[in-house]
Design a protein around this motif. Sequence first.
Motif, PDB file in Angstrom:
ATOM      1  N   GLY A   1       0.791  -1.223   0.000  1.00  0.00           N
ATOM      2  CA  GLY A   1       0.000   0.000   0.000  1.00  0.00           C
ATOM      3  C   GLY A   1       0.822   1.270   0.000  1.00  0.00           C
ATOM      4  N   HIS A   2       2.159   1.131  -0.028  1.00  0.00           N
ATOM      5  CA  HIS A   2       3.016   2.320  -0.007  1.00  0.00           C
ATOM      6  C   HIS A   2       3.753   2.514  -1.334  1.00  0.00           C
ATOM      7  CE1 HIS A   2       2.144   2.457   4.250  1.00  0.00           C
ATOM      8  NE2 HIS A   2       2.424   1.167   4.288  1.00  0.00           N
ATOM      9  N   GLU A   3       3.443   1.656  -2.290  1.00  0.00           N
ATOM     10  CA  GLU A   3       4.091   1.761  -3.600  1.00  0.00           C
ATOM     11  C   GLU A   3       3.678   3.075  -4.268  1.00  0.00           C
ATOM     12  OE1 GLU A   3       3.500  -2.473  -2.417  1.00  0.00           O
ATOM     13  OE2 GLU A   3       2.196  -0.726  -2.532  1.00  0.00           O
ATOM     14  N   GLY A   4       4.671   3.803  -4.795  1.00  0.00           N
ATOM     15  CA  GLY A   4       4.380   5.059  -5.489  1.00  0.00           C
ATOM     16  C   GLY A   4       4.067   6.221  -4.572  1.00  0.00           C
ATOM     17  N   ALA A   5       4.292   6.046  -3.267  1.00  0.00           N
ATOM     18  CA  ALA A   5       3.983   7.121  -2.314  1.00  0.00           C
ATOM     19  C   ALA A   5       5.238   7.924  -1.994  1.00  0.00           C
ATOM     20  CB  ALA A   5       3.404   6.537  -1.027  1.00  0.00           C
ATOM     21  N   THR A   6       5.048   9.223  -1.777  1.00  0.00           N
ATOM     22  CA  THR A   6       6.126  10.099  -1.313  1.00  0.00           C
ATOM     23  C   THR A   6       5.656  10.719  -0.008  1.00  0.00           C
ATOM     24  OG1 THR A   6       6.798  10.563  -3.590  1.00  0.00           O
ATOM     25  CG2 THR A   6       7.555  12.093  -1.906  1.00  0.00           C
ATOM     26  N   TYR A   7       6.386  10.471   1.076  1.00  0.00           N
ATOM     27  CA  TYR A   7       5.943  10.869   2.407  1.00  0.00           C
ATOM     28  C   TYR A   7       6.862  11.938   3.009  1.00  0.00           C
ATOM     29  CZ  TYR A   7       3.076   6.567   2.471  1.00  0.00           C
ATOM     30  OH  TYR A   7       2.152   5.580   2.200  1.00  0.00           O
ATOM     31  N   GLY A   8       6.321  13.136   3.271  1.00  0.00           N
ATOM     32  CA  GLY A   8       7.035  14.141   4.063  1.00  0.00           C
ATOM     33  C   GLY A   8       6.908  13.782   5.533  1.00  0.00           C
ATOM     34  N   LEU A   9       8.006  13.826   6.269  1.00  0.00           N
ATOM     35  CA  LEU A   9       8.016  13.384   7.664  1.00  0.00           C
ATOM     36  C   LEU A   9       8.594  14.464   8.571  1.00  0.00           C
ATOM     37  CD1 LEU A   9       9.533   9.809   7.084  1.00  0.00           C
ATOM     38  CD2 LEU A   9       7.110  10.387   7.302  1.00  0.00           C
TER      39      LEU A   9
END
Length: 282
Positions: A179-187
């Motif tokens: 479910g995290h494929e292709g995701a870009t996460y700012g942290l």
Amino acid sequence: MIFVLGATGKVGRHLVPALLDAGAPVRALTRDPAKARIDPRAEVVRGDLDTSDLPALLDGADRVFVLTQGHNADREAAVARAAARVGVTHLVKLSTTGVHFGQKDAITRAHAEAEQAIREAGPAWTILRPGAFMDNRFAWIGSIREENAVYVPDTDPPSALVHVRDIAEVATLALTTSGHEGATYGLTGGEALTAERQVAILAEALGRPLKYVEESESAAKERLIRMYGWPAKAIDGLFALKRESAPYERVVFDTVERLLGRPPRTFAAWARENASAYHHEE
């Protein structure tokens, strides 16, 4: 099998045990296994990204955590291509929020190029873009031990500092669940704190007062040259980076809470965990 680059770094040293605790087999790369102190449950392999046979190192890995010393775009692109050749299915790259905000400094540009290479390599990908680390405040150890004081440039912005364990937990999720494929996460952390507030929180954790001293940029540069012997050009680069990131450091992303189902770790919690590092050495 999850292959971890940067296994001994700030994020990697938390990521390896977190992955193992999640039940994932881990292969960790290091130049010197004898010195590395990597969790003994992991398979530790000796290698150097510049000289090793990358496909041989990566053979058998399903997923790869991509983090290289100096954030070298060419090195990370080579890893991504080798991973694609040996059938890796998912790459998770540690980047920086600077890419999100379009910063042009050298470190951010290298991350942006590496992100592009990883997106184009073939395997599924997830990009993690953390902001400034709470661990950066270890830079205050010297002046706190010697003078119970913290010197801060008067241009220092409020910052939503992030705990490295929160980054490691998000990376673990991306590497072990779908479910995290292709995701870009700012942290980031949950709130932007001024340097003065950070010093007050640290003083409370240490149980002794700390003096907060604001200084001009030129005085800060002179002190860094005196304390660390860094070349003036490197310090100018550091301040240029700080100036460019200043408007963005206060931005809070809700990603940690959204993904982990709990608020991000606080700077107060970090300060309590690391208080012993600031005590005077006998």
